[in-house]
Write an enzyme that holds these catalytic residues in place. Structure first.
Site, PDB file in Angstrom:
ATOM      1  N   VAL A  54     -31.216  86.590  54.357  1.00 45.90           N
ATOM      2  CA  VAL A  54     -31.174  87.583  53.262  1.00 45.90           C
ATOM      3  C   VAL A  54     -32.535  88.242  53.024  1.00 45.90           C
ATOM      4  O   VAL A  54     -32.616  89.258  52.328  1.00 45.90           O
ATOM      5  CB  VAL A  54     -30.639  86.975  51.936  1.00 45.90           C
ATOM      6  CG1 VAL A  54     -29.193  86.533  52.082  1.00 45.90           C
ATOM      7  CG2 VAL A  54     -31.523  85.842  51.431  1.00 45.90           C
ATOM      8  N   TYR A 141     -40.415  78.961  41.775  1.00 51.10           N
ATOM      9  CA  TYR A 141     -38.947  78.892  41.654  1.00 51.10           C
ATOM     10  C   TYR A 141     -38.498  79.400  40.273  1.00 51.10           C
ATOM     11  O   TYR A 141     -37.569  80.208  40.163  1.00 51.10           O
ATOM     12  CB  TYR A 141     -38.529  77.438  41.865  1.00 51.10           C
ATOM     13  CG  TYR A 141     -37.050  77.161  41.903  1.00 51.10           C
ATOM     14  CD1 TYR A 141     -36.296  77.460  43.030  1.00 51.10           C
ATOM     15  CD2 TYR A 141     -36.404  76.567  40.818  1.00 51.10           C
ATOM     16  CE1 TYR A 141     -34.931  77.178  43.075  1.00 51.10           C
ATOM     17  CE2 TYR A 141     -35.053  76.273  40.856  1.00 51.10           C
ATOM     18  CZ  TYR A 141     -34.315  76.579  41.987  1.00 51.10           C
ATOM     19  OH  TYR A 141     -32.963  76.306  42.023  1.00 51.10           O
ATOM     20  N   ILE A 176     -27.611  69.360  40.515  1.00 48.35           N
ATOM     21  CA  ILE A 176     -26.345  69.124  41.199  1.00 48.35           C
ATOM     22  C   ILE A 176     -26.685  68.508  42.554  1.00 48.35           C
ATOM     23  O   ILE A 176     -27.553  69.026  43.266  1.00 48.35           O
ATOM     24  CB  ILE A 176     -25.595  70.471  41.453  1.00 48.35           C
ATOM     25  CG1 ILE A 176     -25.665  71.416  40.239  1.00 48.35           C
ATOM     26  CG2 ILE A 176     -24.167  70.220  41.920  1.00 48.35           C
ATOM     27  CD1 ILE A 176     -24.919  70.999  39.021  1.00 48.35           C
TER      28      ILE A 176
HETATM   29  P1  NAD Z   1     -28.908  73.890  49.693  1.00 55.63           P
HETATM   30  O1  NAD Z   1     -30.307  73.725  50.183  1.00 55.63           O
HETATM   31  O2  NAD Z   1     -27.939  72.773  49.884  1.00 55.63           O
HETATM   32  O3  NAD Z   1     -28.253  75.215  50.301  1.00 55.63           O
HETATM   33  C1  NAD Z   1     -28.925  76.430  50.303  1.00 55.63           C
HETATM   34  C2  NAD Z   1     -28.376  77.288  51.433  1.00 55.63           C
HETATM   35  O4  NAD Z   1     -29.082  78.537  51.420  1.00 55.63           O
HETATM   36  C3  NAD Z   1     -28.604  76.659  52.813  1.00 55.63           C
HETATM   37  O5  NAD Z   1     -27.404  76.663  53.554  1.00 55.63           O
HETATM   38  C4  NAD Z   1     -29.653  77.549  53.456  1.00 55.63           C
HETATM   39  O6  NAD Z   1     -29.562  77.662  54.861  1.00 55.63           O
HETATM   40  C5  NAD Z   1     -29.372  78.885  52.768  1.00 55.63           C
HETATM   41  N1  NAD Z   1     -30.523  79.784  52.840  1.00 55.63           N
HETATM   42  C6  NAD Z   1     -31.814  79.487  52.570  1.00 55.63           C
HETATM   43  N2  NAD Z   1     -32.596  80.555  52.819  1.00 55.63           N
HETATM   44  C7  NAD Z   1     -31.765  81.541  53.259  1.00 55.63           C
HETATM   45  C8  NAD Z   1     -31.978  82.868  53.692  1.00 55.63           C
HETATM   46  N3  NAD Z   1     -33.209  83.404  53.753  1.00 55.63           N
HETATM   47  N4  NAD Z   1     -30.906  83.624  54.056  1.00 55.63           N
HETATM   48  C9  NAD Z   1     -29.662  83.085  54.036  1.00 55.63           C
HETATM   49  N5  NAD Z   1     -29.410  81.821  53.634  1.00 55.63           N
HETATM   50  C10 NAD Z   1     -30.454  81.060  53.267  1.00 55.63           C
HETATM   51  O7  NAD Z   1     -29.071  74.235  48.147  1.00 55.63           O
HETATM   52  P2  NAD Z   1     -27.992  74.318  46.956  1.00 55.63           P
HETATM   53  O8  NAD Z   1     -28.260  73.222  46.005  1.00 55.63           O
HETATM   54  O9  NAD Z   1     -26.631  74.478  47.503  1.00 55.63           O
HETATM   55  O10 NAD Z   1     -28.486  75.657  46.241  1.00 55.63           O
HETATM   56  C11 NAD Z   1     -27.725  76.842  46.170  1.00 55.63           C
HETATM   57  C12 NAD Z   1     -28.297  77.712  45.066  1.00 55.63           C
HETATM   58  O11 NAD Z   1     -28.174  77.035  43.807  1.00 55.63           O
HETATM   59  C13 NAD Z   1     -29.784  78.033  45.216  1.00 55.63           C
HETATM   60  O12 NAD Z   1     -30.030  79.356  44.801  1.00 55.63           O
HETATM   61  C14 NAD Z   1     -30.446  77.066  44.244  1.00 55.63           C
HETATM   62  O13 NAD Z   1     -31.684  77.535  43.798  1.00 55.63           O
HETATM   63  C15 NAD Z   1     -29.405  77.015  43.146  1.00 55.63           C
HETATM   64  N6  NAD Z   1     -29.486  75.836  42.287  1.00 55.63           N
HETATM   65  C16 NAD Z   1     -29.224  74.592  42.801  1.00 55.63           C
HETATM   66  C17 NAD Z   1     -29.309  73.487  41.948  1.00 55.63           C
HETATM   67  C18 NAD Z   1     -29.025  72.088  42.426  1.00 55.63           C
HETATM   68  O14 NAD Z   1     -29.344  71.158  41.687  1.00 55.63           O
HETATM   69  N7  NAD Z   1     -28.458  71.891  43.591  1.00 55.63           N
HETATM   70  C19 NAD Z   1     -29.642  73.673  40.620  1.00 55.63           C
HETATM   71  C20 NAD Z   1     -29.893  74.938  40.135  1.00 55.63           C
HETATM   72  C21 NAD Z   1     -29.792  76.017  40.994  1.00 55.63           C
END
Ligand code: NAD
Length: 235
Positions: A54, A141, A176
């Site tokens: 992205v 972040y 999460i």
């Molecule tokens: P994760 O690391 O399991 O998955 C993130 C995904 O994003 C991965 O598959 C990765 O390959 C993809 N990604 C990273 N950079 C990318 C790029 N440049 N282009 C395309 N894809 C890319 O993380 P997650 O926990 O599933 O997080 C998903 C979203 O939720 C994120 O935005 C994260 O900040 C947000 N979030 C997660 C939590 C949590 O506790 N898990 C809490 C708050 C917010």
């Protein structure tokens, strides 16, 4: 079938929250364009997987040229590069801004106008409890996740100006269990769980259900809103 005849584009769809969102959307009848930097770790009917970084503006532009319709966009791709600001390298700062903030802009710049032509759409960006309250070691972040609130409220106004039924919202998950938490020590995760009113961390499916609500017509009068999905946590 709350998403029947809808086309959804989900970024960061290979695993974690993105995968859960894809699975939930497909269960409700959507066709899903699932994009990630890495290949999907699963195969599902009505899901097409695409490799897309992205942050690569030209690649995003080329990719979207081949897409006719997007009813629901979920900006989910995100990364962390944590350090106290005095120890943070410029590269750590830039990488997080590039994926979590520029990545959202790169997609919405094309898909927002596409939705205006369609006359309808729902844009959901995954922010964070860290964007709402800040967190030690996560200034890069937090900056990106807080920025999503201003962006989404602005786009909610811009894209609905000509009478288009386009809604733009954020979801702010708490902690999460996905790979993004892998670097956080268990004692800290236990502490975060105790800091919620519900006394536990969240499940990916609980965020997918929030995305389903904001993507579906059930939330037809909700726009410019942030939905906190954090078990009642205050950082
Ligand atoms: P994760 O690391 O399991 O998955 C993130 C995904 O994003 C991965 O598959 C990765 O390959 C993809 N990604 C990273 N950079 C990318 C790029 N440049 N282009 C395309 N894809 C890319 O993380 P997650 O926990 O599933 O997080 C998903 C979203 O939720 C994120 O935005 C994260 O900040 C947000 N979030 C997660 C939590 C949590 O506790 N898990 C809490 C708050 C917010």
């Amino acid at each position: 079938m709350r998403l029947e005849n809808k086309v959804a584009l989900v970024t960061g769809a290979a695993k974690g929250l993105g995968e859960s969102i894809v699975r939930r959307f497909v269960e409700e009848g959507a066709e899903v364009i699932a994009v990630d930097m890495t290949p999907l770790s699963y195969e599902l009917e009505n899901v097409t997987g695409h490799i897309l970084d992205v942050t690569n503006r030209d690649a995003v532009c080329d990719f979207i040229k081949d897409i006719e319709t997007v009813d629901i966009l979920v900006n989910n791709a995100g990364i962390t590069r944590d350090a106290l600001v005095q120890k943070m390298t410029d590269d750590m700062w830039d990488q997080v801004i590039d994926v979590n903030l520029n990545g959202v802009y790169n997609l919405v710049k094309h898909i927002g106008p596409m939705m205006m032509k369609q006359g309808q759409g729902s844009i959901i960006s995954i922010a964070s409890v860290v964007g709402e309250f800040g967190n030690v070691g996560q200034s890069n972040y937090a900056a990106t996740k807080s920025a999503l609130y201003g962006l989404s409220k602005t786009w909610a106004k811009e894209f609905s100006r000509k009478g288009a039924n386009i809604r733009v919202n954020t979801i702010s998950p708490g902690y999460i269990m996905t790979d993004i938490l892998k670097t956080i020590p268990q004692e800290l995760l236990d502490k975060f769980a105790k800091m919620t009113m519900l006394g536990r961390l969240g499940e990916p499916e609980e965020i997918a259900n929030a995305a389903l609500f904001l993507g579906s017509d059930e939330s037809s009068y909700i726009t410019g809103h942030n939905l906190s999905a954090n078990g009642g946590m205050r950082l």
